[in-house]
Every structure is written in structure tokens, then in C-alpha cells.
Scaffold this motif. Structure first.
Motif, PDB file in Angstrom:
ATOM      1  N   LEU A 138      -6.387   0.101 -22.060  1.00 17.49           N
ATOM      2  CA  LEU A 138      -5.481  -0.227 -20.957  1.00 17.49           C
ATOM      3  C   LEU A 138      -4.382   0.825 -20.904  1.00 17.49           C
ATOM      4  CD1 LEU A 138      -5.048  -4.055 -21.311  1.00 17.49           C
ATOM      5  CD2 LEU A 138      -6.497  -2.841 -19.733  1.00 17.49           C
ATOM      6  N   GLY A 139      -3.601   0.752 -19.849  1.00 15.35           N
ATOM      7  CA  GLY A 139      -2.496   1.698 -19.778  1.00 15.35           C
ATOM      8  C   GLY A 139      -1.439   1.274 -18.826  1.00 15.35           C
ATOM      9  N   SER A 152       0.841  -1.196   0.000  1.00 14.26           N
ATOM     10  CA  SER A 152       0.000   0.000   0.000  1.00 14.26           C
ATOM     11  C   SER A 152       0.872   1.240   0.000  1.00 14.26           C
ATOM     12  CB  SER A 152      -0.921  -0.004   1.220  1.00 14.26           C
ATOM     13  OG  SER A 152      -0.134   0.029   2.387  1.00 14.26           O
ATOM     14  N   TYR A 153       0.325   2.354  -0.461  1.00  7.43           N
ATOM     15  CA  TYR A 153       1.008   3.647  -0.388  1.00  7.43           C
ATOM     16  C   TYR A 153       0.248   4.512   0.602  1.00  7.43           C
ATOM     17  CZ  TYR A 153       3.417   2.470  -4.782  1.00  7.43           C
ATOM     18  OH  TYR A 153       4.168   1.878  -5.767  1.00  7.43           O
ATOM     19  N   GLN A 154       0.995   5.299   1.342  1.00  7.40           N
ATOM     20  CA  GLN A 154       0.401   6.210   2.318  1.00  7.40           C
ATOM     21  C   GLN A 154       0.461   7.612   1.729  1.00  7.40           C
ATOM     22  OE1 GLN A 154      -0.264   4.398   5.213  1.00  7.40           O
ATOM     23  NE2 GLN A 154      -1.573   6.079   5.912  1.00  7.40           N
ATOM     24  N   ASN A 187      -4.445   0.826  -0.876  1.00  6.37           N
ATOM     25  CA  ASN A 187      -4.020  -0.569  -1.000  1.00  6.37           C
ATOM     26  C   ASN A 187      -3.894  -0.903  -2.480  1.00  6.37           C
ATOM     27  OD1 ASN A 187      -4.068  -1.169   1.843  1.00  6.37           O
ATOM     28  ND2 ASN A 187      -6.298  -1.013   1.695  1.00  6.37           N
ATOM     29  N   VAL A 188      -2.646  -1.038  -2.938  1.00  5.08           N
ATOM     30  CA  VAL A 188      -2.414  -1.219  -4.372  1.00  5.08           C
ATOM     31  C   VAL A 188      -2.338  -2.699  -4.747  1.00  5.08           C
ATOM     32  CG1 VAL A 188      -0.835  -0.737  -6.269  1.00  5.08           C
ATOM     33  CG2 VAL A 188      -1.318   1.021  -4.578  1.00  5.08           C
ATOM     34  N   LEU A 189      -1.611  -3.492  -3.967  1.00  2.36           N
ATOM     35  CA  LEU A 189      -1.569  -4.936  -4.211  1.00  2.36           C
ATOM     36  C   LEU A 189      -2.203  -5.643  -3.020  1.00  2.36           C
ATOM     37  CD1 LEU A 189       2.096  -5.273  -5.575  1.00  2.36           C
ATOM     38  CD2 LEU A 189      -0.023  -5.101  -6.904  1.00  2.36           C
ATOM     39  N   GLY A 245      -3.398  -5.192 -17.385  1.00  2.78           N
ATOM     40  CA  GLY A 245      -4.344  -4.623 -16.435  1.00  2.78           C
ATOM     41  C   GLY A 245      -4.468  -3.141 -16.675  1.00  2.78           C
ATOM     42  N   SER A 246      -5.591  -2.549 -16.220  1.00  2.00           N
ATOM     43  CA  SER A 246      -5.821  -1.131 -16.466  1.00  2.00           C
ATOM     44  C   SER A 246      -4.727  -0.297 -15.818  1.00  2.00           C
ATOM     45  CB  SER A 246      -7.153  -0.679 -15.867  1.00  2.00           C
ATOM     46  OG  SER A 246      -8.006  -1.754 -15.702  1.00  2.00           O
ATOM     47  N   SER A 247      -4.631   0.929 -16.275  1.00  2.00           N
ATOM     48  CA  SER A 247      -3.696   1.883 -15.705  1.00  2.00           C
ATOM     49  C   SER A 247      -4.027   2.045 -14.217  1.00  2.00           C
ATOM     50  CB  SER A 247      -3.876   3.206 -16.446  1.00  2.00           C
ATOM     51  OG  SER A 247      -2.985   4.136 -15.939  1.00  2.00           O
ATOM     52  N   GLY A 248      -3.010   1.980 -13.372  1.00  2.00           N
ATOM     53  CA  GLY A 248      -3.221   2.123 -11.930  1.00  2.00           C
ATOM     54  C   GLY A 248      -3.555   0.825 -11.231  1.00  2.00           C
ATOM     55  N   SER A 249      -3.536  -0.288 -11.954  1.00  2.00           N
ATOM     56  CA  SER A 249      -3.900  -1.556 -11.308  1.00  2.00           C
ATOM     57  C   SER A 249      -2.733  -2.165 -10.518  1.00  2.00           C
ATOM     58  CB  SER A 249      -4.437  -2.550 -12.346  1.00  2.00           C
ATOM     59  OG  SER A 249      -3.465  -2.816 -13.325  1.00  2.00           O
ATOM     60  N   GLY A 250      -1.573  -1.528 -10.543  1.00  2.00           N
ATOM     61  CA  GLY A 250      -0.467  -1.978  -9.688  1.00  2.00           C
ATOM     62  C   GLY A 250       0.622  -2.772 -10.385  1.00  2.00           C
ATOM     63  N   LYS A 251       0.688  -2.691 -11.724  1.00  2.00           N
ATOM     64  CA  LYS A 251       1.654  -3.494 -12.473  1.00  2.00           C
ATOM     65  C   LYS A 251       3.096  -3.054 -12.206  1.00  2.00           C
ATOM     66  CE  LYS A 251      -0.222  -2.312 -16.408  1.00  2.00           C
ATOM     67  NZ  LYS A 251      -1.189  -1.314 -15.920  1.00  2.00           N
ATOM     68  N   THR A 252       3.326  -1.743 -12.307  1.00  2.00           N
ATOM     69  CA  THR A 252       4.682  -1.229 -12.058  1.00  2.00           C
ATOM     70  C   THR A 252       5.071  -1.452 -10.599  1.00  2.00           C
ATOM     71  OG1 THR A 252       4.526   0.388 -13.836  1.00  2.00           O
ATOM     72  CG2 THR A 252       6.113   0.874 -12.096  1.00  2.00           C
ATOM     73  N   THR A 253       4.115  -1.247  -9.712  1.00  2.00           N
ATOM     74  CA  THR A 253       4.358  -1.491  -8.288  1.00  2.00           C
ATOM     75  C   THR A 253       4.806  -2.938  -8.070  1.00  2.00           C
ATOM     76  OG1 THR A 253       2.719   0.171  -7.674  1.00  2.00           O
ATOM     77  CG2 THR A 253       3.259  -1.485  -6.000  1.00  2.00           C
ATOM     78  N   LEU A 254       4.150  -3.857  -8.751  1.00  2.00           N
ATOM     79  CA  LEU A 254       4.498  -5.271  -8.630  1.00  2.00           C
ATOM     80  C   LEU A 254       5.944  -5.525  -9.074  1.00  2.00           C
ATOM     81  CD1 LEU A 254       3.677  -8.232  -8.130  1.00  2.00           C
ATOM     82  CD2 LEU A 254       2.726  -8.284 -10.443  1.00  2.00           C
TER      83      LEU A 254
HETATM   84  N1  LIG Z   1       5.072   6.374  -4.940  1.00  2.00           N
HETATM   85  C1  LIG Z   1       3.724   6.349  -4.892  1.00  2.00           C
HETATM   86  N2  LIG Z   1       3.049   6.982  -3.897  1.00  2.00           N
HETATM   87  C2  LIG Z   1       1.709   6.938  -3.847  1.00  2.00           C
HETATM   88  N3  LIG Z   1       0.927   6.289  -4.729  1.00  2.00           N
HETATM   89  C3  LIG Z   1       1.531   5.645  -5.727  1.00  2.00           C
HETATM   90  C4  LIG Z   1       2.955   5.640  -5.873  1.00  2.00           C
HETATM   91  N4  LIG Z   1       3.273   4.904  -6.976  1.00  2.00           N
HETATM   92  C5  LIG Z   1       2.110   4.481  -7.498  1.00  2.00           C
HETATM   93  N5  LIG Z   1       1.055   4.923  -6.754  1.00  2.00           N
HETATM   94  C6  LIG Z   1      -0.364   4.602  -7.002  1.00  2.00           C
HETATM   95  O1  LIG Z   1      -0.535   3.205  -6.962  1.00  2.00           O
HETATM   96  C7  LIG Z   1      -1.441   2.768  -7.968  1.00  2.00           C
HETATM   97  C8  LIG Z   1      -0.756   1.736  -8.860  1.00  2.00           C
HETATM   98  O2  LIG Z   1       0.277   2.356  -9.596  1.00  2.00           O
HETATM   99  P1  LIG Z   1       1.176   1.574 -10.636  1.00  2.00           P
HETATM  100  O3  LIG Z   1       1.765   0.398  -9.964  1.00  2.00           O
HETATM  101  O4  LIG Z   1       2.109   2.555 -11.221  1.00  2.00           O
HETATM  102  O5  LIG Z   1       0.092   1.100 -11.686  1.00  2.00           O
HETATM  103  P2  LIG Z   1       0.242   0.603 -13.195  1.00  2.00           P
HETATM  104  O6  LIG Z   1       1.677   0.399 -13.482  1.00  2.00           O
HETATM  105  O7  LIG Z   1      -0.582  -0.634 -13.269  1.00  2.00           O
HETATM  106  O8  LIG Z   1      -0.364   1.692 -14.034  1.00  2.00           O
HETATM  107  C9  LIG Z   1      -1.903   4.022  -8.710  1.00  2.00           C
HETATM  108  O9  LIG Z   1      -3.127   4.403  -8.187  1.00  2.00           O
HETATM  109  C10 LIG Z   1      -0.812   5.012  -8.391  1.00  2.00           C
HETATM  110  O10 LIG Z   1      -1.340   6.325  -8.398  1.00  2.00           O
END
Ligand SMILES: Nc1ncnc2c1ncn2[C@@H]1O[C@H](COP(=O)(O)OP(=O)(O)O)[C@@H](O)[C@H]1O
Ligand SMILES: [Mg+2]
Length: 252
Positions: free
Chosen positions: A251-252, A10-12, A19-21, A38-47
Motif C-alpha cells: 500500500l502507499g 475529479s481532477y482536470q 475521477n478520483v472520488l 487503500g493503495s497509493s492513488g486511491s484518493g485518500k489524501t484527496t478525501l
Molecule cells: N492536484 C492534483 N491534480 C491532478 N491530479 C491529482 C492531484 N492530486 C492528486 N491527483 C491524483 O489523484 C489520485 C489520488 O491522489 P491522492 O488522493 O493523493 O491518493 P492517495 O493519497 O490515496 O495516494 C492520484 O491518481 C493522483 O495522481
């Protein structure tokens, strides 16, 4: 090879928690080419960032060949990132002051590897990906598709356990994108590379062995390719339509 078990991230932001993942689990076997959609913002880069330990996560476990990367110290982690992981980004991340050949050699230079061995591997990769003739050029002098194939070659230089690619065809036209996917397919078939690729492009994903579709921090569906890419593409489009509640497939 890669095991992701019950991952939570999660991000604070102020006093709001996003809660992202939410309980993400999957595995990738050696030699597999896996797509993540997955859609933009679904947490792919975060993963991807959690897998490479660029960002911390609250709960869950990630094992690379049985090793918990998160438990390593800084130095060991840097070594894993340079030697066991290969990265390919949307915006290539090549060094403008180095030639294509030198960019590809970078992971070996960091490792202080002997020149002869480095040179022969770099040349093999240049030839494999059809960029040998631009080896002495600089990034500004070559096309986007050639830049990305350079990035794929660089990612393979240390023969990593796993390649992580985040939207590698996102900045490319369809022809250059297809050439990059061809480079991944070749890396898999000829070098036994294992690839985890985030993509919004269903055409690119249709060449994967398996596609994990994410939605709102969960795995929405996992699809195994059992036929040719064209047929798998149709299957993917149906699932993406379902993902968006039956409308379009943005998607994005
Ligand atoms: N460093 C961060 N701080 C707060 N929120 C973040 C941060 N990075 C990503 N997010 C949020 O987490 C969610 C998932 O982001 P991200 O993993 O980049 O998605 P994707 O790559 O699927 O588009 C989005 O809502 C994004 O705004
Ligand atoms: Mg992203």
C-alpha cells in the motif's frame, strides 16, 4: 459528527478528467478512531483535503457536526480549521524556530487565548504524550517519534471536533510509529478525541475502531474492530490481500 454523503471529486489535466472520488459516503461518530486505507492513488489524501475544504469538490455534501463547511465564507472556514479541526501530517509540519512547547501552543496563540490556560493545557498534553522533558527543545533536537507526538499534541490544543491525520507514521520506524498510535489511542480514551487517520500501515490501522478500505475512488470495505488489535490485524491483512487481487499487500 462527520458525515460524508455521495462525494464526487475529479481532477482536470488538459482535457482529460480523472475521477478520483466516486460516490463516497461514510460517517464518523464522536469519539471514534477511524482508519482509512487503500493503495497509493486511491484518493485518500484527496478525501482528507475535501473534508477540510482545502480543495473544492463537484458533488456531494460534507457535514461537520451538522455544519456544511463548504458553505462558510473564508473567515469562518479559517476559524473552523483552527478550532474545530486538528491536523497531523506525514512530515510533522512543526515550526523550526519555535520550541516544542511553543509549537504545541500555536493554535491557541493564533486564537489569542489567555496565557495561563494555554500553558496548563500544553503542559497536560506534554505530560500525556511523554514529551514534557523536551518542551524547551527545538524540533531539530528531538526524534521523529517525539516530533509526531508534538504534532498530535498541537492538533489537540483547541480540543477540536475532529483530528485529520495523513500517514502520520509514514516517516517513522515501527517503534516511534507505535508511540504515535499510542498517543492517538490516549487522546481518544482520555480526551474523547475523534480521529480520522489515513495510513498504509496495517499495524497502525489495527488499533482503529473501524477501518475504511478504499479502492479506485470507492469504498471497497468497511471493517469494525470487534477484538484485540492483533486479531484485527490478521483480518485487515486478509482484506488487503483481497484488495490486491490476492497478491501481496503493498500500500502507499
Ligand atoms: N492536484 C492534483 N491534480 C491532478 N491530479 C491529482 C492531484 N492530486 C492528486 N491527483 C491524483 O489523484 C489520485 C489520488 O491522489 P491522492 O488522493 O493523493 O491518493 P492517495 O493519497 O490515496 O495516494 C492520484 O491518481 C493522483 O495522481
Ligand atoms: Mg496520500
Amino acid at each position: 459528527m462527520l458525515q460524508v454523503n455521495h462525494l464526487y471529486k475529479s481532477y482536470q489535466s488538459g482535457n482529460v478528467t480523472y475521477n478520483v472520488l466516486k460516490d463516497v459516503s461514510f460517517t464518523i461518530r464522536k469519539g471514534e478512531f477511524v482508519g482509512i486505507m487503500g493503495s497509493s492513488g486511491s484518493g485518500k489524501t484527496t478525501l482528507l483535503n475535501c473534508i477540510s475544504c482545502f480543495i473544492p469538490y463537484e458533488k456531494g455534501e460534507i457535514l461537520l457536526n451538522g455544519t456544511k463547511i463548504a458553505a462558510l465564507d473564508e473567515e469562518q472556514m479559517a476559524e473552523v480549521r483552527n478550532e474545530k479541526l486538528g491536523f497531523v501530517f506525514q512530515d510533522f509540519m512543526l515550526l523550526d524556530g519555535l520550541t516544542i512547547f511553543e509549537n504545541i501552543c500555536l493554535p491557541k496563540i493564533i486564537k489569542n487565548a489567555p496565557y495561563k490556560k494555554m500553558e496548563s493545557r500544553a503542559k497536560k498534553l506534554l505530560t500525556m504524550f511523554g514529551i514534557r522533558e523536551v518542551g524547551n527543545k527545538y524540533p531539530v533536537e528531538i526524534s521523529g517519534g517525539q516530533k509526531q507526538r508534538t504534532a498530535v499534541a498541537r492538533a489537540l490544543m483547541n480540543n477540536p471536533l475532529l483530528i485529520l491525520a495523513d500517514e502520520p507514521t509514514g516517516n517513522l520506524d515501527s517503534k516511534s510509529g507505535a508511540a504515535v498510535i499510542g498517543a492517538f489511542t490516549e487522546a481518544k480514551e482520555e480526551l474523547g478525541a475523534t480521529i480520522c487517520m489515513v495510513t498504509h500501515d496495517s499495524f497502525s490501522a489495527s488499533y482503529c475502531d473501524r477501518v475504511i478500505v478504499m479502492k479506485d475512488g470507492h469504498i471497497f470495505k468497511e471493517m469494525v474492530r470487534s477484538s484485540r488489535p492483533t486479531a484485527f490485524h490478521d483480518e485487515l491483512l486478509l482484506v488487503l490481500k483481497e484488495l490486491n487481487g490476492g497478491v501481496g499487500n503493498e500500500l502507499g
